[in-house]
Motif scaffolding. Structure first.
Motif, PDB file in Angstrom:
ATOM      1  N   ILE A 240      39.198  46.607  35.666  1.00  0.00           N
ATOM      2  CA  ILE A 240      40.035  47.800  35.619  1.00  0.00           C
ATOM      3  C   ILE A 240      41.402  47.512  36.223  1.00  0.00           C
ATOM      4  O   ILE A 240      42.443  47.963  35.729  1.00  0.00           O
ATOM      5  N   GLU A 241      41.386  46.715  37.289  1.00  0.00           N
ATOM      6  CA  GLU A 241      42.642  46.427  37.991  1.00  0.00           C
ATOM      7  C   GLU A 241      42.491  45.136  38.774  1.00  0.00           C
ATOM      8  O   GLU A 241      41.419  44.839  39.305  1.00  0.00           O
ATOM      9  N   SER A 242      43.580  44.366  38.865  1.00  0.00           N
ATOM     10  CA  SER A 242      43.593  43.126  39.627  1.00  0.00           C
ATOM     11  C   SER A 242      44.928  43.008  40.338  1.00  0.00           C
ATOM     12  O   SER A 242      45.980  42.996  39.692  1.00  0.00           O
ATOM     13  N   GLN A 243      44.873  42.947  41.696  1.00  0.00           N
ATOM     14  CA  GLN A 243      46.099  42.897  42.499  1.00  0.00           C
ATOM     15  C   GLN A 243      45.841  42.173  43.807  1.00  0.00           C
ATOM     16  O   GLN A 243      44.689  42.073  44.256  1.00  0.00           O
ATOM     17  N   LEU A 248      46.926  46.580  46.174  1.00  0.00           N
ATOM     18  CA  LEU A 248      45.866  47.422  45.617  1.00  0.00           C
ATOM     19  C   LEU A 248      45.641  48.669  46.471  1.00  0.00           C
ATOM     20  O   LEU A 248      45.484  49.768  45.942  1.00  0.00           O
ATOM     21  N   PRO A 252      47.684  51.515  44.230  1.00  0.00           N
ATOM     22  CA  PRO A 252      46.733  51.320  43.124  1.00  0.00           C
ATOM     23  C   PRO A 252      47.296  51.911  41.838  1.00  0.00           C
ATOM     24  O   PRO A 252      47.918  52.975  41.849  1.00  0.00           O
ATOM     25  N   LYS A 253      47.078  51.207  40.726  1.00  0.00           N
ATOM     26  CA  LYS A 253      47.684  51.624  39.456  1.00  0.00           C
ATOM     27  C   LYS A 253      46.770  52.515  38.633  1.00  0.00           C
ATOM     28  O   LYS A 253      47.229  53.443  37.966  1.00  0.00           O
ATOM     29  N   GLU A 254      45.473  52.237  38.662  1.00  0.00           N
ATOM     30  CA  GLU A 254      44.544  52.921  37.771  1.00  0.00           C
ATOM     31  C   GLU A 254      43.859  54.101  38.467  1.00  0.00           C
ATOM     32  O   GLU A 254      43.599  54.054  39.671  1.00  0.00           O
ATOM     33  N   THR A 257      40.579  53.248  40.292  1.00  0.00           N
ATOM     34  CA  THR A 257      40.791  52.617  41.600  1.00  0.00           C
ATOM     35  C   THR A 257      41.197  53.648  42.639  1.00  0.00           C
ATOM     36  O   THR A 257      40.715  53.628  43.784  1.00  0.00           O
ATOM     37  N   LYS A 258      42.084  54.549  42.243  1.00  0.00           N
ATOM     38  CA  LYS A 258      42.518  55.600  43.163  1.00  0.00           C
ATOM     39  C   LYS A 258      41.332  56.463  43.616  1.00  0.00           C
ATOM     40  O   LYS A 258      41.204  56.795  44.806  1.00  0.00           O
TER      41      LYS A 258
END
Length: 597
Positions: A240-243, A248, A252-254, A257-258
């Protein structure tokens, strides 16, 4: 958390697809997964149960079950694609190049082999070193993971060691061959908070000392914040997300994740929220305790020898006293073996005890099973593992309605109506896609749904007290938040009291009005939540709070007061006389047991 010393890829996963065979065809459980692990880096793979974290690790190790296989992609270890290698070739890579620590060390260690023999076997298999040379490496591996009396541990068997010590043995076995990559699959989930902190600190030290790269699989975002250099968030087999870890947590972008980060209970975030128990702040009223426990003592003899006579004694609970008030949540916290669950079993008369326990003024000592029946209507229990607590042969409707039948409170259509209302009360719709939920079996539900079913069953008798024994510790963080919110709503609506048993201090802070900290069967500190958390007085309470991982990578904690060695054992000689030191009241309902600095 250490910084990345170099950006040399040690492991690359490219476009990985893993599928499992089902009666209706192949099902994709890892979908086009790609990531890079650099030299001396800790990469955390985070996500909830079923997201594909563990299957990713098994795909890399070549340990997938027969029904699953990698159908596409590459796994490059220092440039070599290890997908498609023979079993013999993979055996040479496992242990020596890539090692894995599994979640449950008791099932990963051979119960009929000594610790030393298991270590020596791994060393001999992967390094072709035998005899005294292998034994010397095994001993040094145990010393590296800070196991005390390593020569003695070599001769012991897994069941003779604590959970934390078994996990250290697994780490020692994984590191004994100096692997380039260490995969740790939920290595601290089953551990107490202090042993978890020691294990994570140990892994960081070993990464530095052995130049090992780590893939850490976890659903605990506090562990992610403290350990990771980079983070991958997975959901339903996809990234979903990689940071980098700080990015992160800060940006957080997604949405997923939030939401995942928002559900994490953070120690300190509830300190300014006042307790709402009915008796708090009403000094003019004399509120009678719902439960009164005085001088509760529970001991178990350990038998041995040819005649099976008592050779030692477990002092599970010693001279313990507390009150629980109407509409209040009292949390019992402490590490495994401190006596928390024993208290819950004592209150429900499931084990022998001495002392005095009163509920609603009624003394429980000496009551027969028949006389306990009406008492159990007032006091119900929610256990840690909902899967084990629910009979797999019964429908969930029958499970929730069973207490009503036993107590002869309802039958027929009235019974089904009451069960249906209980399902609605705990947030489960009675019908899903035209099928009655009540006619399904426990295995057809998720872990969080099963725990809601257990809560519905506990509520069926309209109890005054619910004993929640580690009732959310096995749940994912988002499901945990939902169950905690549900418990709060039920308390607000029904004025139920909770005895909340847990070792998770962040969760305890979220739900309790008062907290009692236990060590070796005794309460060492007790008081209102905000008073104890803001101003802990006993050294053990301070250590517990200091060991809680903080889900914020921007906070770097120095000079942490982490304990060393193992948790003290409650097993003593038969002639042992426990020392019960005095309780001191230091104001605002805050009590601390006397201790020497």
């Amino acid at each position: 958390m250490s910084s990345i010393k170099s950006a040399t890829p040690i492991l690359e996963v490219r476009n990985l697809i893993t599928q499992v065979a089902t009666p209706i065809g192949a099902k994709t459980i890892i979908d086009n997964l790609s990531f890079t692990l650099n030299s001396e880096e800790t990469l955390c793979i985070a996500g909830e149960s079923g997201s594909g974290k563990s299957v990713t690790a098994l795909s890399i190790m070549g340990l997938l079950p027969p029904s699953a296989r990698v159908t596409q992609g590459k796994i490059l270890l220092e440039g070599q694609n290890i997908i498609g290698l023979s079993d013999r070739q993979m055996q040479n890579i496992r242990g020596s190049d890539i090692a894995m620590i599994f979640q449950e060390p008791m099932t990963s260690l051979n119960p009929v082999m000594s610790i030393g023999n298991q270590l020596i076997e791994a060393i001999s298999t992967h390094q072709n070193i035998y005899g005294r040379a292998a034994e010397a490496i095994a001993l040094s591996s145990l010393d590296a993971v800070r196991i005390n009396e390593s020569k003695k541990r070599m001769k012991q068997y897994p069941h003779e060691l604590s959970g934390g010590m078994r996990q250290r043995v697994m780490i020692a076995m994984a590191l004994s061959c100096n692997p380039k990559v260490l995969i740790a699959d939920e290595p601290t989930t089953a551990l107490d908070v202090t042993i978890q902190a020691q294990t994570l600190s140990l892994m960081n030290d070993l990464k530095r000392d052995f130049n090992t790269s780590i893939i850490l699989i976890t659903h605990d975002m506090g562990v992610v914040a403290e350990m990771a250099d980079n983070v991958i968030v997975m959901h339903q087999g996809k990234i979903i997300e990689s940071q980098p870890v700080k990015d992160l947590f800060v940006t957080p972008k997604e949405t997923y994740t939030k939401n995942l980060l928002a559900a994490v209970p953070k120690l300190g975030s509830f300190k300014d929220i006042p307790p709402i128990a009915k008796h708090v702040g009403k000094s003019s009223e004399i509120i009678k305790p719902l439960i009164e426990v005085r001088d509760l003592t529970v001991r178990f003899d350990i038998k041995g020898g040819l005649l099976q006579r008592p050779i030692s004694r477990v002092h599970a609970v010693e001279n313990l006293s507390f009150d629980l008030f109407p509409g209040e949540t009292l949390a019992l916290v402490g590490e495994s073996g401190c006596g928390k669950s024993t208290i819950g079993k004592s209150l429900t008369n499931l084990i022998p005890w001495s002392g005095s326990i009163k509920i609603d003024g009624q003394e429980l000592a000496g009551l027969s099973s028949r006389e306990m029946l009406p008492v159990r209507r007032k006091m119900q229990m929610v256990f840690q593992d909902p899967h084990a607590a629910l009979d797999p042969r019964m429908t969930v409707g029958d499970l929730v309605g069973e207490p009503l039948l036993i107590h002869k409170l309802a039958s027929g259509s009235e019974l089904r109506d009451r069960v249906e209302k209980l399902f609605i009360q705990v947030g489960l719709s009675p019908d899903i896609m035209g099928q009655s939920v009540m006619d399904r079996h426990p295995h057809e539900f998720s872990g969080g749904q099963r725990q809601r079913i257990c809560i519905a069953r506990a509520l069926s008798l309209e109890p005054k007290v619910i004993i929640a024994d580690e009732s959310v510790s096995a749940l994912d963080v988002s499901v945990q938040a939902q169950v905690l919110d549900l418990l709060q709503e039920i308390q607000d609506e029904l004025d139920i009291s909770y005895l909340f048993i847990s070792h998770d201090m962040a969760v305890v802070e979220q739900v309790c009005h008062r907290v009692a900290v236990m060590l070796l069967g005794q309460i060492v500190e007790c008081g209102p939540r905000d008073v104890v958390f803001n101003n802990p007085q006993h050294p053990y309470t301070k250590r517990l709070l200091d060991a809680v991982p903080i889900a914020d990578p921007t906070i770097v904690r120095k000079d942490r007061n982490l304990p060393t060695g193992e948790v003290p054992s409650p097993i003593q000689a038969l002639d042992y006389v426990p020392v019960i030191s005095e309780f001191r009241h230091i104001g605002k309902g805050h009590f601390v047991r006397y201790f020497q600095e």
